[in-house]
Write an enzyme that holds these catalytic residues in place. Structure first.
Site, PDB file in Angstrom:
ATOM      1  N   LYS A 227       0.867  -1.176   0.000  1.00 28.26           N
ATOM      2  CA  LYS A 227       0.000   0.000   0.000  1.00 28.26           C
ATOM      3  C   LYS A 227       0.905   1.228   0.000  1.00 28.26           C
ATOM      4  CE  LYS A 227      -4.012   2.112   2.116  1.00 28.26           C
ATOM      5  NZ  LYS A 227      -3.525   3.479   1.889  1.00 28.26           N
ATOM      6  N   ASP A 229       2.063   5.372  -0.300  1.00 29.95           N
ATOM      7  CA  ASP A 229       1.745   6.602   0.424  1.00 29.95           C
ATOM      8  C   ASP A 229       1.895   7.791  -0.518  1.00 29.95           C
ATOM      9  OD1 ASP A 229       1.068   8.265   2.436  1.00 29.95           O
ATOM     10  OD2 ASP A 229       2.925   8.069   3.570  1.00 29.95           O
ATOM     11  N   PHE A 573      -5.364   0.077  29.286  1.00 31.34           N
ATOM     12  CA  PHE A 573      -5.979  -0.725  30.334  1.00 31.34           C
ATOM     13  C   PHE A 573      -7.480  -0.524  30.295  1.00 31.34           C
ATOM     14  CE2 PHE A 573      -3.220  -3.011  33.106  1.00 31.34           C
ATOM     15  CZ  PHE A 573      -1.947  -2.464  32.926  1.00 31.34           C
TER      16      PHE A 573
END
Length: 808
Positions: A227, A229, A573
């Site tokens: 892919k 850029d 978390f």
């Protein structure tokens, strides 16, 4: 000022067409050229731009693509940058009299620091020219130093890379790269030769677009490509061309004018090529491409599809056929040049994807081998991203409190179900020049009313603008509320109108693996690179380790460390499970300090552990109490956390001393390597005391150890007091605090496991991260004796109090 004294002294500019002006240094990248010079002896002059001049060498026999051939290159005087494109006849009687042909031109990329290379006499560089490509070496021959007045003899040697082994360029290229003229035509000052293709110039067609998905495709039905850029571009070749079309059909040939002459090397009457324009000459990333557009280069073009050739429409042909025709068309194009083919990844793409992501690449595109070319978005082409990137529309900006900053952040939106929807703000990724440019573009777009509906609490203070500018943004995720998390501005997208910007949703590939009755999606997603562990590997590990792990972790409220994208992605978390968690991950409602009730997850079996893995969990952290008596802890944990630089031997000695101190009070403990830097000592308890007592007791133990040896231990979390010491973390012993669960994998390099160990084997352990996933499954609780639950009675507390007084 560049030192061109030698160059100027040798020339009479009243009689030679050579340039006398210095010229303008490149704004981005470094240019180079080679001039074929028919003077007293035929030679090739290599010019490398550096520090405002052209470093110059005369290659007596011309360059060779054979790495075993060494070509003499004589260092000559520095030339002005304006000499890069010089071509013409230097009259007799002048220095260097003869005909000069511009034989190649492009950009060069130093592969090592130039001053250092020049000093040691070995330039290592890469050429990005029309004819000369790949890696090269200029090596100063022995006996010559850069300060010598005598002539310097160097050797030009081709590196053994993908561009090596091509036919002899000296024999192949006999005409000017810029004007198409021969030596004779240049000497006669003939007009440049601009051959036109005979075929009809193709028009723009709608490009095939890829659908975002959550995992790699089946290599049996698809191949994968990188892919890229850059800007999607269709290149049309034919009479009146070449032209460069954006995905929306805009003619951007003027913006990429320096790239288009390279397409003259393709042997065809007409063609329509699909590919991506990227930053060239070794520059990387979308920002670099934007910078290149501003200054006219350097650019590169990576071709990946061929839609028509010599008047034949190929779009109904399968991809495999179109690719063969494309490769045949590009057979005369030098490898590693400004024009190149997108490499095809055959077979299992997992390792390639891991490597692309590790090197901060975009990701991969999966393409169905037998698919025709469809001018729309579909599932024949799929995109799998390493990180989330998308286009969003700028709808406003927030004022900055910092002096000199035109704004603090940009408000973003995108269309969903036909409506423009607010997605949050972007406040990073801007340098000073970018902010100034954006402020100038936003100013004329100012409007009073909001172009998008959004909660007032989120958009208070936003200065609204008309939704016309499109920005590319990298972000961690879209939250459940549809807001960008950890978003970074990358640049403006001028090739896509605001009305077409949509919110992309991943399409599941339906790849799954059932582990412990749980459907694990994206099982092949790589979580750890070394050792290579996938999401399915983690699920299978927790299924197998469940009997050992659950003896300590079952029925306890959990905090989960989630890494949905693996070690390279975002981590967080989570105490309170949200929507979408498997039912095997059970819920207990717990009343918090403020009186509100919040859901916490707990597990009772292997399915619960695997269900957490399905949601991206790597680490499990457990409470010190079980859900049926949350007010009564059944274990104490002392976490020995060493300061940076302390060796593990000191941590082991500390663990043994702490064990003895607890033993003096009648309390037995077992040890666990944390999988990080330290050791946990666990004291099993009868459920006879509350959290306040437990916390006070543990604080007393830590304080006692510190009183006895203040240069060795600390009971304070303060960084300043931990220097050279081991922090005895007693704070894990209060309501709501957690500690890593035994046998939990740690989200650290190497995937170490929090491993219980026997006291007799502790002296032989070399580090706290000593055990791998496989070793954990082999060991389990073998060799570890866990004491029976004990009571912290009043006599024990009194004995601790006396010990503290004696120590003080």
């Amino acid at each position: 000022m560049p030192d061109l004294g030698t160059y100027l002294d040798k020339r009479n500019f009243d009689d030679t067409p050579e340039p006398s002006e210095t010229g303008t240094a490149s704004a981005l990248g470094l240019r180079y050229s080679i001039q074929n010079h028919r003077a007293t002896r035929l030679h090739w002059d290599l010019r490398l731009e550096w520090n405002g001049v052209l470093l110059s060498w005369a290659i007596t026999r011309g360059p060779s693509f054979n790495p075993s051939e060494k070509r003499l290159a004589v260092r000559t005087e520095d030339h002005p940058v304006s000499y890069l494109g010089f071509e013409g006849l230097i009259p007799k009687g002048n220095y260097g009299a003869g005909t000069v042909m511009l034989w190649d031109i492009g950009w060069w990329q130093p592969l090592d620091p130039i001053p250092r290379d020049l000093k040691k006499g070995h330039l290592h560089f890469r050429l990005h020219g029309r004819r000369m490509t790949g890696d090269w070496n200029l090596i100063l021959m022995k006996g010559r130093k850069l300060g010598d007045d005598k002539r310097q003899n160097w050797l030009l040697i081709k590196s053994d890379d993908d561009a090596a082994g091509r036919p002899d360029p000296v024999r192949r290229y006999k005409r000017s790269v810029s004007t198409g003229r021969s030596f004779a035509e240049i000497a006669k000052e003939a007009a440049p030769i601009n051959p036109q293709r005979a075929g009809k110039l193709p028009g723009h067609v709608a490009p095939e677009l890829a659908t975002l998905t959550d995992d790699l495709a089946d290599p049996g039905t698809h191949w994968h490509e990188l892919k890229l850029d850059g800007y999607r571009a269709l290149i049309a070749l034919g009479k009146g061309g070449p032209l460069a079309f954006t995905r929306n059909g805009h003619d951007w040939s003027d913006r990429f004018a320096s790239l288009l002459p390279g397409f003259a090397d393709l042997d065809c009457d007409s063609a329509l090529i699909d590919g991506e324009i990227v930053a060239g000459a070794g520059l990387q990333g979308f920002s670099a491409l934007q910078d290149a557009i501003k200054v006219g280069g350097p650019f590169g073009y990576v071709a990946f599809d061929l839609l028509s050739l010599n008047g034949q429409d190929l779009r109904k042909q399968p991809l495999t056929t179109r690719r063969k025709r494309l490769e045949s068309l590009f057979r005369t194009v030098p490898r590693m040049g400004a024009l190149d083919l997108s490499p095809v990844i055959e077979g299992d793409p997992k390792d390639a994807f891991a490597m692309v992501c590790a090197t901060h690449g975009e990701g991969l595109i999966a393409k169905r081998r037998d698919s025709p070319y469809r001018g729309r978005r579909g599932t024949d082409w799929l995109k799998i991203k390493c990180r989330k990137r998308a286009e969003f529309v700028v709808v406003g900006w927030m004022k900055s409190d910092a002096a000199g900053r035109p704004f603090a952040s940009l408000a973003m939106a995108a269309r969903e179900a036909g409506n423009l929807r607010y997605v949050g703000k972007v406040g990073t990724g801007f340098d000073e020049d970018t902010m100034t440019e954006l402020a100038g573009l936003l100013r004329p777009l100012t409007r009073r009313s909001a172009p998008v509906a959004a909660p007032k609490s989120e958009v208070s203070g936003v200065n609204w603008v008309s939704p016309e500018l499109v920005a590319e943004v990298e972000y961690a995720e879209l939250t459940a509320q549809g807001r960008l998390r950890h978003a970074t501005y990358l640049g403006l997208r001028e090739d896509k109108p605001a009305r077409e910007v949509r919110i992309e949703r991943e399409v599941s590939m339906n790849d799954h693996e059932t582990v412990a009755g749980i459907s694990v999606s994206s099982p092949d997603r790589i979580i750890f690179d070394k050792p290579r562990l996938t999401k399915a590997d983690l699920a299978r590990y927790y299924e197998k380790i469940a009997p050992a792990m659950l003896s300590e972790a079952a029925d306890r409220p959990l905090s989960l460390l989630r890494l949905p994208e693996g070690m390279e992605g975002e981590r967080f978390f989570q105490k309170h499970p949200g929507k979408g968690f498997p039912k095997a991950l059970k819920i207990v409602e717990i009343t918090e300090k403020d009186g509100d009730s919040e859901p916490y997850a707990y597990v009772t079996d292997a399915s619960g552990l695997v269900g957490a893995v399905q949601m991206g969990t790597v680490e499990f952290h457990i409470w010190g109490a079980r859900r049926d008596r949350l007010d009564r802890p059944d274990r104490l944990v002392f976490d020995l956390d060493p300061d940076e630089g302390l060796g593990f031997a000191k941590v082991k000695a500390a663990a043994i001393d702490l064990r003895e101190t607890l033993g003096d009070l009648g309390l037995e403990s077992w040890a666990m390597l944390s999988g990080g830097k330290g050791i946990h000592l666990v004291v099993p308890l009868r459920r006879t005391i509350g959290w306040d007592t437990a916390k006070l007791f543990c604080r007393g133990i830590a304080t006692l150890m510190t009183q006895r040896e203040p240069k060795r231990f600390t009971a304070s979390m303060s960084k300043s007091r931990r220097e050279g010491r081991i922090f005895i973390d007693w704070l894990r012993n209060e309501r709501g605090s957690t500690a890593i669960a035994p046998f939990s994998i740690r989200a650290r390099p190497g995937a170490p496991v929090a491993m219980p160990i026997g006291w007799d084997e502790l002296p032989g352990i070399r580090k706290a991260s000593a055990f791998s996933v496989e070793e954990s499954l082999d060991r389990r609780w073998n060799g570890v004796t866990r004491p029976k639950p004990q009571t912290i009675s009043r006599p024990v507390i009194e004995e601790l109090d006396q010990a503290m007084k004696r120590s003080a």
